[in-house]
Design a protein around this motif. Structure first.
Motif, PDB file in Angstrom:
ATOM      1  N   ALA A 132      -3.866   0.455 -13.758  1.00  0.00           N
ATOM      2  CA  ALA A 132      -3.181   0.593 -12.473  1.00  0.00           C
ATOM      3  C   ALA A 132      -4.028  -0.068 -11.405  1.00  0.00           C
ATOM      4  CB  ALA A 132      -2.965   2.067 -12.128  1.00  0.00           C
ATOM      5  N   GLY A 133      -3.376  -0.495 -10.351  1.00  0.00           N
ATOM      6  CA  GLY A 133      -4.111  -1.082  -9.237  1.00  0.00           C
ATOM      7  C   GLY A 133      -3.303  -2.146  -8.542  1.00  0.00           C
ATOM      8  N   PRO A 134      -3.933  -2.853  -7.615  1.00  0.00           N
ATOM      9  CA  PRO A 134      -3.224  -3.944  -6.953  1.00  0.00           C
ATOM     10  C   PRO A 134      -3.227  -5.199  -7.814  1.00  0.00           C
ATOM     11  CG  PRO A 134      -5.398  -3.705  -6.007  1.00  0.00           C
ATOM     12  CD  PRO A 134      -5.233  -2.599  -7.024  1.00  0.00           C
ATOM     13  N   ASP A 135      -2.129  -5.914  -7.800  1.00  0.00           N
ATOM     14  CA  ASP A 135      -2.042  -7.203  -8.479  1.00  0.00           C
ATOM     15  C   ASP A 135      -2.936  -8.177  -7.730  1.00  0.00           C
ATOM     16  OD1 ASP A 135      -1.187  -9.449  -9.910  1.00  0.00           O
ATOM     17  OD2 ASP A 135       0.431  -9.813  -8.491  1.00  0.00           O
ATOM     18  N   GLN A 136      -3.822  -8.831  -8.408  1.00  0.00           N
ATOM     19  CA  GLN A 136      -4.700  -9.808  -7.766  1.00  0.00           C
ATOM     20  C   GLN A 136      -3.944 -11.124  -7.645  1.00  0.00           C
ATOM     21  OE1 GLN A 136      -7.581  -8.923  -6.415  1.00  0.00           O
ATOM     22  NE2 GLN A 136      -7.120  -6.865  -7.150  1.00  0.00           N
ATOM     23  N   ALA A 137      -3.426 -11.383  -6.465  1.00  0.00           N
ATOM     24  CA  ALA A 137      -2.521 -12.514  -6.246  1.00  0.00           C
ATOM     25  C   ALA A 137      -3.154 -13.865  -6.551  1.00  0.00           C
ATOM     26  CB  ALA A 137      -1.998 -12.491  -4.814  1.00  0.00           C
ATOM     27  N   GLU A 138      -4.484 -13.981  -6.431  1.00  0.00           N
ATOM     28  CA  GLU A 138      -5.084 -15.292  -6.685  1.00  0.00           C
ATOM     29  C   GLU A 138      -4.987 -15.687  -8.158  1.00  0.00           C
ATOM     30  OE1 GLU A 138      -8.478 -12.304  -6.851  1.00  0.00           O
ATOM     31  OE2 GLU A 138      -6.904 -12.758  -5.419  1.00  0.00           O
ATOM     32  N   LEU A 188       1.138  -6.528  -4.894  1.00  0.00           N
ATOM     33  CA  LEU A 188       1.721  -5.194  -4.970  1.00  0.00           C
ATOM     34  C   LEU A 188       0.968  -4.312  -5.959  1.00  0.00           C
ATOM     35  CD1 LEU A 188       5.498  -6.127  -4.997  1.00  0.00           C
ATOM     36  CD2 LEU A 188       4.104  -5.398  -3.066  1.00  0.00           C
ATOM     37  N   LEU A 189       1.106  -3.001  -5.770  1.00  0.00           N
ATOM     38  CA  LEU A 189       0.519  -2.036  -6.697  1.00  0.00           C
ATOM     39  C   LEU A 189       1.325  -2.010  -7.985  1.00  0.00           C
ATOM     40  CD1 LEU A 189      -0.121   0.923  -4.260  1.00  0.00           C
ATOM     41  CD2 LEU A 189      -1.810  -0.653  -5.179  1.00  0.00           C
ATOM     42  N   PHE A 245       0.853  -1.189   0.000  1.00  0.00           N
ATOM     43  CA  PHE A 245       0.000   0.000   0.000  1.00  0.00           C
ATOM     44  C   PHE A 245       0.885   1.234   0.000  1.00  0.00           C
ATOM     45  CE2 PHE A 245      -2.179   3.475   2.198  1.00  0.00           C
ATOM     46  CZ  PHE A 245      -3.269   3.609   1.364  1.00  0.00           C
ATOM     47  N   ASP A 246       0.740   2.068  -1.012  1.00  0.00           N
ATOM     48  CA  ASP A 246       1.564   3.261  -1.139  1.00  0.00           C
ATOM     49  C   ASP A 246       0.688   4.393  -1.690  1.00  0.00           C
ATOM     50  OD1 ASP A 246       3.413   5.226  -1.621  1.00  0.00           O
ATOM     51  OD2 ASP A 246       4.828   3.927  -2.658  1.00  0.00           O
ATOM     52  N   PRO A 247       0.230   5.309  -0.820  1.00  0.00           N
ATOM     53  CA  PRO A 247      -0.651   6.384  -1.293  1.00  0.00           C
ATOM     54  C   PRO A 247       0.002   7.260  -2.357  1.00  0.00           C
ATOM     55  CG  PRO A 247      -0.219   6.596   1.086  1.00  0.00           C
ATOM     56  CD  PRO A 247       0.470   5.366   0.603  1.00  0.00           C
TER      57      PRO A 247
END
Length: 96
Positions: free
Chosen positions: A50-56, A69-70, A25-27
């Motif tokens: 852009a966004g968080p990597d969906q680890a599943e 990670l973002l 998380f990095d604002p």
């Protein structure tokens, strides 16, 4: 602030740049993505996603099922890296 990678977008068959945040998380990273997405100018790179990597969905994830990670997915800009330009004496506007 992040690490850069070059990859091929297999769905759209294009070369892209991937910027990955060093933290989950990095604002500041998210603010940067929003700022770039709001701009439309030839000398600023185009942000595709852009966004968080969906680890599943990531077979390389360390913790499957958790948000990773973002990232920022963008266009590749050809040319010299800024470090090389500054070593050559700086950046100056082109005269036409």
């Amino acid at each position: 602030m992040g690490q850069f990678y070059t990859a091929r977008d297999t769905r759209l068959d294009r070369i892209v740049a991937i910027k990955v945040s060093k933290t989950a998380f990095d604002p500041r990273f998210e603010r940067e993505a929003r700022a770039v997405a709001a701009l439309n100018y030839p000398n600023i790179y185009t942000l595709y996603d852009a966004g968080p990597d969906q680890a599943e969905n990531n077979r390389f994830a360390r913790n499957p099922g958790r948000v990773g990670l973002l990232f920022q997915l963008s266009a590749i800009r050809a040319g010299l890296r800024l470090v090389k330009l500054t070593r050559r004496g700086g950046c100056t506007p082109r005269r036409q």
